[in-house]
Design a protein around this motif. Structure first.
Motif, PDB file in Angstrom:
ATOM      1  N   ALA A   1       0.854  -1.187   0.000  1.00  0.00           N
ATOM      2  CA  ALA A   1       0.000   0.000   0.000  1.00  0.00           C
ATOM      3  C   ALA A   1       0.892   1.239   0.000  1.00  0.00           C
ATOM      4  O   ALA A   1       1.991   1.237   0.557  1.00  0.00           O
ATOM      5  CB  ALA A   1      -0.905   0.007   1.232  1.00  0.00           C
ATOM      6  N   PHE A   2       0.403   2.289  -0.644  1.00  0.00           N
ATOM      7  CA  PHE A   2       1.121   3.553  -0.677  1.00  0.00           C
ATOM      8  C   PHE A   2       0.179   4.683  -0.271  1.00  0.00           C
ATOM      9  O   PHE A   2      -1.027   4.613  -0.501  1.00  0.00           O
ATOM     10  CB  PHE A   2       1.671   3.832  -2.075  1.00  0.00           C
ATOM     11  N   ARG A   3       0.765   5.706   0.312  1.00  0.00           N
ATOM     12  CA  ARG A   3       0.010   6.906   0.683  1.00  0.00           C
ATOM     13  C   ARG A   3       0.339   8.013  -0.307  1.00  0.00           C
ATOM     14  O   ARG A   3       1.500   8.341  -0.515  1.00  0.00           O
ATOM     15  CB  ARG A   3       0.377   7.320   2.119  1.00  0.00           C
ATOM     16  N   HIS A   4      -0.684   8.578  -0.916  1.00  0.00           N
ATOM     17  CA  HIS A   4      -0.489   9.624  -1.918  1.00  0.00           C
ATOM     18  C   HIS A   4      -0.089  10.924  -1.230  1.00  0.00           C
ATOM     19  O   HIS A   4      -0.762  11.398  -0.323  1.00  0.00           O
ATOM     20  CB  HIS A   4      -1.784   9.821  -2.712  1.00  0.00           C
ATOM     21  N   THR A   5       1.034  11.513  -1.657  1.00  0.00           N
ATOM     22  CA  THR A   5       1.552  12.689  -0.961  1.00  0.00           C
ATOM     23  C   THR A   5       1.642  13.940  -1.829  1.00  0.00           C
ATOM     24  O   THR A   5       1.935  15.017  -1.310  1.00  0.00           O
ATOM     25  CB  THR A   5       2.955  12.402  -0.396  1.00  0.00           C
ATOM     26  N   GLY A   6       1.377  13.820  -3.107  1.00  0.00           N
ATOM     27  CA  GLY A   6       1.454  15.006  -3.948  1.00  0.00           C
ATOM     28  C   GLY A   6       1.140  14.710  -5.386  1.00  0.00           C
ATOM     29  O   GLY A   6       1.326  13.576  -5.858  1.00  0.00           O
TER      30      GLY A   6
ATOM     31  N   ALA B   1       1.203  13.393 -15.853  1.00  0.00           N
ATOM     32  CA  ALA B   1       0.682  13.376 -14.485  1.00  0.00           C
ATOM     33  C   ALA B   1       1.779  12.910 -13.538  1.00  0.00           C
ATOM     34  O   ALA B   1       2.291  11.799 -13.667  1.00  0.00           O
ATOM     35  CB  ALA B   1      -0.518  12.446 -14.388  1.00  0.00           C
ATOM     36  N   ILE B   2       2.153  13.774 -12.593  1.00  0.00           N
ATOM     37  CA  ILE B   2       3.227  13.480 -11.652  1.00  0.00           C
ATOM     38  C   ILE B   2       2.607  13.215 -10.292  1.00  0.00           C
ATOM     39  O   ILE B   2       1.988  14.102  -9.703  1.00  0.00           O
ATOM     40  CB  ILE B   2       4.224  14.641 -11.569  1.00  0.00           C
ATOM     41  N   ASN B   3       2.742  11.987  -9.814  1.00  0.00           N
ATOM     42  CA  ASN B   3       2.172  11.610  -8.530  1.00  0.00           C
ATOM     43  C   ASN B   3       3.260  11.041  -7.625  1.00  0.00           C
ATOM     44  O   ASN B   3       4.099  10.248  -8.070  1.00  0.00           O
ATOM     45  CB  ASN B   3       1.067  10.572  -8.710  1.00  0.00           C
ATOM     46  N   SER B   4       3.223  11.463  -6.366  1.00  0.00           N
ATOM     47  CA  SER B   4       4.211  11.008  -5.389  1.00  0.00           C
ATOM     48  C   SER B   4       3.530  10.164  -4.318  1.00  0.00           C
ATOM     49  O   SER B   4       2.396  10.453  -3.911  1.00  0.00           O
ATOM     50  CB  SER B   4       4.916  12.197  -4.741  1.00  0.00           C
TER      51      SER B   4
END
Length: 202
Positions: A173-178, A187-190
């Motif tokens: 699992a990952f937490r979306h931070t930006g 699309a740039i997602n961190s």
């Protein structure tokens, strides 16, 4: 240091050969250079921000060969990418590389990649950065050693090529931070690693 990965991928998850037609033609791949049309000021600004946080770089053998053939020739001290790549420590993971001519490069992973990378993470600093190096990144994700993902998704579908999240990837699992989107639609997602997936039903 924490390990961060910046990875280019297409809408269908392909990561192969973003930088040029001859970058990686393995498997008969003919779509190399697919990221080029989408470079713009927004894209450059984000990449510059990432490199500003680097204290060292971790590279797979293929990415090292590509970088080492290009970046040492870029000697402008004002270049935010070249100046950091050429001056900061670089660690290349390889069991076959016998020498590394690029100044500041150390070969790791000959006997125990996980042990070597874990030791690097324990050193003081901000970010130990991977750029590309998908094979290495996949191995490190399997051992939960990557802390942050920056996924740059380009608005193109190729239909063939190596994918980043292949079958058998460790459920994570990952937490979306930006997030942000460039003027040309990248699309740039961190994301920060956040344990195991949770499951339920509707």
């Amino acid at each position: 240091m924490k390990i961060t990965l910046t990875q280019f991928l297409t809408l269908d998850g392909v990561i192969q050969g973003p930088g040029g037609p001859e970058e990686d033609t393995s498997g008969g791949f003919t779509h190399g250079g697919w990221s080029f049309p989408y470079g713009d000021e927004d894209f450059i600004a984000f990449v510059t921000e990432v490199f500003d946080r680097a204290d060292a770089f971790l590279l797979g053998r293929g990415t090292y060969d590509i970088f080492a053939s290009y970046w040492p020739k870029m000697t402008d001290p004002a270049d935010p990418i070249a100046s950091r790549l050429n001056s900061l420590p670089k660690y290349v993971a390889s069991t076959t590389l016998t020498g590394a001519d690029w100044q500041g490069t150390e070969i790791i992973g000959r006997e125990d990649l996980v042990k070597d990378v874990t030791a690097l993470k324990e050193r003081p600093g901000r970010e130990l950065q991977l750029h590309g190096s998908a094979g290495l990144a996949q191995s490190l994700l399997e051992h939960e050693l990557i802390d942050t993902l920056h996924l740059l998704t380009f608005p193109v579908v190729l239909g063939t090529g190596k994918r980043f999240f292949a079958d058998g990837a460790l459920p994570t699992a990952f937490r979306h931070t930006g997030s942000r989107t460039t003027s040309k639609g990248v699309a740039i997602n961190s994301y920060e690693r956040d344990g195991r997936p949770e499951y339920g039903s509707y």
